[in-house]
Design a protein around this motif. Structure first.
Motif, PDB file in Angstrom:
ATOM      1  N   LEU A  99      52.576  15.115 -27.489  1.00  0.00           N
ATOM      2  CA  LEU A  99      51.232  15.520 -27.068  1.00  0.00           C
ATOM      3  C   LEU A  99      50.292  15.578 -28.267  1.00  0.00           C
ATOM      4  O   LEU A  99      49.152  15.122 -28.204  1.00  0.00           O
ATOM      5  N   ALA A 100      50.805  16.146 -29.349  1.00  0.00           N
ATOM      6  CA  ALA A 100      49.951  16.337 -30.532  1.00  0.00           C
ATOM      7  C   ALA A 100      49.507  14.999 -31.121  1.00  0.00           C
ATOM      8  O   ALA A 100      48.522  14.926 -31.844  1.00  0.00           O
ATOM      9  N   ARG A 101      50.242  13.934 -30.830  1.00  0.00           N
ATOM     10  CA  ARG A 101      49.886  12.604 -31.315  1.00  0.00           C
ATOM     11  C   ARG A 101      48.662  12.026 -30.616  1.00  0.00           C
ATOM     12  O   ARG A 101      48.034  11.118 -31.119  1.00  0.00           O
ATOM     13  N   LEU A 102      48.361  12.509 -29.397  1.00  0.00           N
ATOM     14  CA  LEU A 102      47.291  11.912 -28.605  1.00  0.00           C
ATOM     15  C   LEU A 102      45.925  12.223 -29.225  1.00  0.00           C
ATOM     16  O   LEU A 102      45.713  13.302 -29.752  1.00  0.00           O
ATOM     17  N   PRO A 103      45.000  11.270 -29.131  1.00  0.00           N
ATOM     18  CA  PRO A 103      43.688  11.480 -29.744  1.00  0.00           C
ATOM     19  C   PRO A 103      42.917  12.648 -29.123  1.00  0.00           C
ATOM     20  O   PRO A 103      42.079  13.238 -29.774  1.00  0.00           O
TER      21      PRO A 103
ATOM     22  N   ARG B  89      64.613  24.452  -9.942  1.00  0.00           N
ATOM     23  CA  ARG B  89      64.571  23.533 -11.072  1.00  0.00           C
ATOM     24  C   ARG B  89      63.604  24.089 -12.108  1.00  0.00           C
ATOM     25  O   ARG B  89      62.822  24.988 -11.834  1.00  0.00           O
ATOM     26  N   LEU B  90      63.674  23.534 -13.302  1.00  0.00           N
ATOM     27  CA  LEU B  90      62.686  23.873 -14.306  1.00  0.00           C
ATOM     28  C   LEU B  90      61.671  22.745 -14.384  1.00  0.00           C
ATOM     29  O   LEU B  90      61.994  21.596 -14.120  1.00  0.00           O
ATOM     30  N   ILE B  91      60.461  23.102 -14.723  1.00  0.00           N
ATOM     31  CA  ILE B  91      59.484  22.083 -15.078  1.00  0.00           C
ATOM     32  C   ILE B  91      58.990  22.413 -16.476  1.00  0.00           C
ATOM     33  O   ILE B  91      59.212  23.513 -16.973  1.00  0.00           O
ATOM     34  N   LEU B  92      58.339  21.469 -17.115  1.00  0.00           N
ATOM     35  CA  LEU B  92      57.696  21.782 -18.385  1.00  0.00           C
ATOM     36  C   LEU B  92      56.212  22.022 -18.130  1.00  0.00           C
ATOM     37  O   LEU B  92      55.608  21.378 -17.278  1.00  0.00           O
ATOM     38  N   ALA B  93      55.679  22.981 -18.867  1.00  0.00           N
ATOM     39  CA  ALA B  93      54.258  23.287 -18.766  1.00  0.00           C
ATOM     40  C   ALA B  93      53.657  23.167 -20.151  1.00  0.00           C
ATOM     41  O   ALA B  93      54.323  23.463 -21.145  1.00  0.00           O
ATOM     42  N   ALA B  94      52.430  22.711 -20.221  1.00  0.00           N
ATOM     43  CA  ALA B  94      51.796  22.485 -21.517  1.00  0.00           C
ATOM     44  C   ALA B  94      50.565  23.370 -21.680  1.00  0.00           C
ATOM     45  O   ALA B  94      49.754  23.491 -20.768  1.00  0.00           O
ATOM     46  N   VAL B  95      50.470  24.009 -22.844  1.00  0.00           N
ATOM     47  CA  VAL B  95      49.262  24.730 -23.219  1.00  0.00           C
ATOM     48  C   VAL B  95      48.650  23.935 -24.364  1.00  0.00           C
ATOM     49  O   VAL B  95      49.301  23.705 -25.379  1.00  0.00           O
ATOM     50  N   VAL B  96      47.415  23.484 -24.163  1.00  0.00           N
ATOM     51  CA  VAL B  96      46.858  22.497 -25.074  1.00  0.00           C
ATOM     52  C   VAL B  96      45.533  22.971 -25.668  1.00  0.00           C
ATOM     53  O   VAL B  96      44.684  23.499 -24.963  1.00  0.00           O
ATOM     54  N   ILE B  97      45.405  22.809 -26.971  1.00  0.00           N
ATOM     55  CA  ILE B  97      44.094  22.956 -27.614  1.00  0.00           C
ATOM     56  C   ILE B  97      43.555  21.548 -27.807  1.00  0.00           C
ATOM     57  O   ILE B  97      44.195  20.719 -28.447  1.00  0.00           O
ATOM     58  N   LEU B  98      42.400  21.275 -27.203  1.00  0.00           N
ATOM     59  CA  LEU B  98      41.851  19.928 -27.257  1.00  0.00           C
ATOM     60  C   LEU B  98      41.033  19.725 -28.525  1.00  0.00           C
ATOM     61  O   LEU B  98      40.448  20.652 -29.064  1.00  0.00           O
ATOM     62  N   GLY B  99      41.010  18.478 -28.960  1.00  0.00           N
ATOM     63  CA  GLY B  99      40.092  18.100 -30.029  1.00  0.00           C
ATOM     64  C   GLY B  99      38.736  17.783 -29.417  1.00  0.00           C
ATOM     65  O   GLY B  99      38.574  17.839 -28.196  1.00  0.00           O
ATOM     66  N   PRO B 100      37.753  17.418 -30.249  1.00  0.00           N
ATOM     67  CA  PRO B 100      36.400  17.153 -29.729  1.00  0.00           C
ATOM     68  C   PRO B 100      36.400  16.077 -28.639  1.00  0.00           C
ATOM     69  O   PRO B 100      35.743  16.225 -27.613  1.00  0.00           O
ATOM     70  N   GLU B 101      37.188  15.019 -28.837  1.00  0.00           N
ATOM     71  CA  GLU B 101      37.221  13.935 -27.866  1.00  0.00           C
ATOM     72  C   GLU B 101      37.789  14.429 -26.530  1.00  0.00           C
ATOM     73  O   GLU B 101      37.258  14.131 -25.459  1.00  0.00           O
ATOM     74  N   GLY B 102      38.870  15.194 -26.611  1.00  0.00           N
ATOM     75  CA  GLY B 102      39.487  15.733 -25.405  1.00  0.00           C
ATOM     76  C   GLY B 102      38.546  16.669 -24.680  1.00  0.00           C
ATOM     77  O   GLY B 102      38.435  16.634 -23.452  1.00  0.00           O
ATOM     78  N   ARG B 103      37.840  17.530 -25.428  1.00  0.00           N
ATOM     79  CA  ARG B 103      36.917  18.485 -24.799  1.00  0.00           C
ATOM     80  C   ARG B 103      35.816  17.739 -24.059  1.00  0.00           C
ATOM     81  O   ARG B 103      35.427  18.103 -22.959  1.00  0.00           O
TER      82      ARG B 103
END
Lengths: 564, 89
Positions: free
Chosen positions: A354-358, A375-389
């Protein structure tokens, strides 16, 4: 071998600065002498390997005074993380420091004392580790280990500092990062430290003009570039430890400080193990030898900072790693592998992808129970960069989630694909800058109950059986002693299911004929009936529990405002 | 009698509720969007769970992972077609 030596070097300026005023060597040594006498009166002893006394003192200089006084008496010092009653109960021994009757440093004026001579074979300190998960444990460090770490740090980074460089910290001094980096290193190297901690990045700009070294952690450093700069404050270097710092954040902080930023990899047990500057692979600290455990890829650490008994075997860390001629690459915790559908999945690997993504600045990935609970799932907590925001503002969250998923599709097993997403400004963190699993899990506390359709119960509408988990976010903090489902939430759910089942747009409606008759509590399974009225232009909702009405209301289109 | 369109909508709601999908409403799922991979991002365990739920609700029989089940779960429309043709309740 005679290990008795002085902690303070032969020469040196002030030991510390308190409120901008220098604390001279003479004052410091006099305080140590007085603290020695105060301690001797308590008749403490290292009985049965137990610490002589517990030290809890927020003032870093007084903390150092008590520590040196204790050591010069040959006492082990317990370093609790707090002074809560429960902690005091767990450490039944004399307590010194702020808030204790024995703490009379203010009245010691006029004392004089020699530079304390200390047996470096002394057991040193026992520290309660914070422990990101599980219960805190007690970890011992001998004085010679602390001394060796201070020497190692001076060898590694001393060249970047002047003799007058003041150490200032945004992390606590009693933990196993702050203690060697912020207290013991400057003491042993004859450099002063600043008593007051930097609580907020703005505090860094309010320091008096001088040369500084910053002992810090990711949470603080991430915010640093937003704080105003002070022209008189010259940073010589900064260190970061506790959790990894994203390259962009490290870069921004380093640029803000106009100084090198060194990230430290280590642990309470091993002390500092490796260092890196932005964009570089980890390099072992001087004297540290790294290897991988055969078969598991777990990092095996040989270090002069390890206790004598572990020098030969080395310390087997819980971290998976890769080693090559460029250095060390950390691949996440060995114990963080989770099993999803018989496959072993590493949340840490997903974090790295994830951290690799622009779009992404930083990510944390954690396992959560899936919808069916089996079952388990994975969940992501993400801080976006300017492009992502920018993209997230421009499109719906679900489209944005899909965008990230499609970027990950050819690098991740489908089972490892994060299924739930939270976009945050910052990770929740404690004072050590550590983000705990529990903090992250709370971001995913359910907002909606599980709904089961009861077929054919309502004409031109739907009846739903709502099964509410007790950890539903809405039950938290409303009335702590009487958790109830707030009325606004009931209206919101009705609107939500109206949208899901009928595409009804409640945002363009008013709620009329609203009535609350009975409470809904955790564990209840109320029935929600939604029925369409007036050809679908209105939607009526009723909550019913065991045949008793709980609440009701009607969403009706807003009337155009009357002409003035 | 429910129309094909109603059934597709019903299927979408069923998927959202069964898998507790956050932030997703039926309008977000195109009738022909792929449910797996890049579309909705469902995985093999989900298809199993959905299959079990569909069998209960519509009295269907869906065999384990085969080429055919992949076709059945290709999209909300494909699933609705299959349900319409094979339902027993």
């Amino acid at each position: 071998m005679d290990e008795r030596r002085r902690v303070l070097p032969e020469t040196g300026g002030p030991v510390a600065y308190r409120a901008g005023r220098a604390v001279s060597r003479m004052e410091f040594c006099a305080d140590v002498a007085a603290a020695r006498r105060a301690l001797a009166r308590l008749h403490p002893g290292n009985a049965g390997g137990r610490p002589g006394f517990a030290l809890h003192e927020p003032d870093a200089c007084r903390f150092a005074v008590w520590l040196l006084a204790g050591w010069s008496l040959g006492l082990t010092v317990a370093l609790p993380g707090d002074d809560l009653p429960v902690t005091r109960e767990a450490l039944p021994m004399p307590w010194v420091g702020a808030g204790n009757a024995e703490n009379a440093l203010a009245s010691w004026a006029g004392e004089t004392g020699e530079d304390p001579v200390i047996d470096h074979g002394c057991p040193g300190v026992m520290s309660y580790t914070s422990g990101s998960t599980g219960t805190p444990s007690l970890i011992g460090k001998s004085l010679s280990q602390l001394r060796a770490e201070a020497d190692m740090l001076e060898r590694s980074f001393g060249g970047e500092l002047t003799p007058e460089t003041r150490f200032v910290a945004s992390v606590p001094h009693q933990h196993m990062y702050g203690l060697p980096f912020f207290l013991f290193w400057p003491l042993a190297a004859g450099r002063p430290f600043v008593v007051e901690k930097l609580r907020y990045p703005e505090d860094a700009g309010r320091l008096p003009p001088a040369d500084y070294a910053l002992v810090s952690a990711p949470t603080f450093l991430r915010h640093l570039p937003d704080a105003p700069r002070s022209s008189g404050v010259r940073w010589r270097m900064a260190t970061s430890a506790g959790s990894p710092l994203a390259p962009e954040a490290a870069c921004a902080a380093s640029e803000h400080l106009c100084a090198p930023l060194h990230e430290i990899y280590g642990s309470t047990e091993t002390g500092a193990v490796a260092r890196r500057t932005v964009g570089q692979p980890w390099q072992p600290m001087p004297g540290v030898r790294l290897a991988l455990e055969e078969g598991s890829s777990r990092l095996l650490i040989h270090s002069p900072l390890l206790p004598e008994s572990e020098r030969m075997s080395g310390f087997l860390s819980g971290d998976l790693a890769r080693l090559d001629e460029r250095g060390l690459e950390l691949l996440g915790r060995a114990d963080r592998l989770v099993k999803i559908g018989e496959k072993r999945i590493s949340p840490d690997q997903v974090e790295r992808e994830l951290a690799r993504l622009p779009e992404v600045a930083e990510a944390r990935v954690l396992p959560l129970p899936g919808a069916q609970g089996e079952r388990l799932i994975l969940a992501a907590v993400v801080i976006l960069g300017p492009e992502g925001r920018r993209k997230l503002t421009a499109e719906k969250k679900i489209r944005f989630n899909a965008r990230l998923r499609s970027r990950l599709a050819d690098r991740l097993d489908p089972l490892a694909m994060p299924r739930r997403w939270r976009y945050v400004e910052n990770f929740p963190a404690n004072e050590m800058g550590k983000t705990t699993q529990g903090d992250l899990e709370r971001l995913f506390a359910p907002e909606f109950p599980r709904a089961e359709e009861i077929p054919g119960a309502v004409e031109d509408g739907v009846a739903l059986l709502l099964r509410m988990p007790a950890d539903l976010v809405w039950f938290e903090g409303h009335f702590p002693d009487l958790p109830v489902l707030p009325g606004v939430v009931q209206i919101d759910w009705a609107a939500h299911y109206g949208r899901v089942y009928f595409g009804f747009d409640a945002t363009a409606s008013n709620v009329s004929r609203l009535k609350f008759q009975n409470l809904i509590r955790p564990g209840d399974s109320p029935r929600l009936e939604l029925s369409r009225r007036r050809g679908g232009s209105e939607l009526e909702f009723r909550y019913i529990l065991d045949g008793k009405p709980c609440s009701r209301g009607i969403f009706a289109p807003r009337k155009p405002a009357a002409a003035p | 009698m429910a129309t094909q369109e109603d059934l597709i909508h019903e299927i979408k709601v069923f998927i959202i509720e069964a898998l507790n999908m956050e932030d997703v409403t039926p309008e977000d799922i195109g009738d022909d969007d792929s449910l797996f991979g890049e579309g909705l991002g469902l995985d093999s365990i989900d298809s199993l769970e959905l299959g079990v739920g569909l069998q209960k609700r519509y009295g269907l029989k869906i065999s384990a992972e085969t080429e055919e089940t992949r076709k059945i779960f290709a999209s909300a429309r494909a699933l609705a077609d299959y349900v319409a043709a094979n339902r027993t309740r």
